[in-house]
Design a protein around this motif. Structure first.
Motif, mmCIF file in Angstrom:
data_model
loop_
_atom_site.group_PDB
_atom_site.id
_atom_site.type_symbol
_atom_site.label_atom_id
_atom_site.label_comp_id
_atom_site.label_asym_id
_atom_site.label_seq_id
_atom_site.Cartn_x
_atom_site.Cartn_y
_atom_site.Cartn_z
ATOM 1 N N VAL A 19 -72.876 -12.150 34.814
ATOM 2 C CA VAL A 19 -74.293 -12.859 34.154
ATOM 3 C C VAL A 19 -74.389 -14.074 35.070
ATOM 4 C CG1 VAL A 19 -74.588 -14.356 32.050
ATOM 5 C CG2 VAL A 19 -73.551 -12.043 31.726
ATOM 6 N N GLY A 22 -76.347 -13.062 37.846
ATOM 7 C CA GLY A 22 -77.782 -12.454 37.567
ATOM 8 C C GLY A 22 -78.760 -13.529 37.055
ATOM 9 N N LEU A 23 -78.426 -14.752 36.456
ATOM 10 C CA LEU A 23 -79.155 -15.916 36.174
ATOM 11 C C LEU A 23 -79.545 -16.682 37.475
ATOM 12 C CD1 LEU A 23 -77.372 -16.976 32.798
ATOM 13 C CD2 LEU A 23 -79.566 -15.758 32.988
ATOM 14 N N VAL A 62 -77.291 -9.367 34.516
ATOM 15 C CA VAL A 62 -77.193 -9.842 33.064
ATOM 16 C C VAL A 62 -76.953 -8.908 31.982
ATOM 17 C CG1 VAL A 62 -78.243 -11.122 31.253
ATOM 18 C CG2 VAL A 62 -78.578 -12.024 33.628
#
Length: 135
Positions: A19, A22-23, A62
């Motif tokens: 996550v 991904g962000l 994500v």
């Protein structure tokens, strides 16, 4: 610590990495794609198909991370698909460079890191969520 708790810890760790990665990928890619001329100029000789792939893949990161957090088997399969797609994009980038295309050297480092990180995530996810022990 029981086997189930060990599994939970490792899956939780890789889900948070996925996550977070991904962000950051969405933010950085989005800045270059949608941030105006100054952002594109600071990116240098970026390769558009690599940039677009990474930006879109950030959303998959994500989603995979959320699925891994919930210990869903499909998320392990998504992680495998992500590492495969990343490796193919990296190979296409290599072809682009081989034929004299302009590129930023930091792209080689970034794609190497992405491939390595997702190979580790996919391997841990596969081992913890998909592999069945035969006794």
């Amino acid at each position: 610590m029981t086997t189930h708790k060990q599994r939970s810890v490792w899956v939780r760790v890789i889900s948070l990495v996925a996550v977070g990665f991904g962000l950051l990928t969405i933010k950085e890619g989005g800045t270059v794609l949608f941030g105006g001329e100054a952002a594109r100029a600071s990116a240098g000789n970026y390769v558009p198909f690599v940039l677009w792939f990474n930006f879109v893949a950030g959303f998959a990161y994500v989603i995979a991370g959320a699925g891994l957090w919930m210990q869903q088997r499909w998320a392990a399969l998504l992680a495998v698909a992500i590492v495969a797609a990343t490796a193919l994009t990296f190979a296409a980038f290599g072809v682009h460079v081989y034929f004299g295309g302009a590129y930023e050297p930091r792209t080689v480092i970034a794609m190497s890191l992405r491939t390595l990180v997702w190979a580790v995530i996919a391997a841990v996810a596969w081992r913890q969520l998909l592999r069945r022990r035969v006794i």
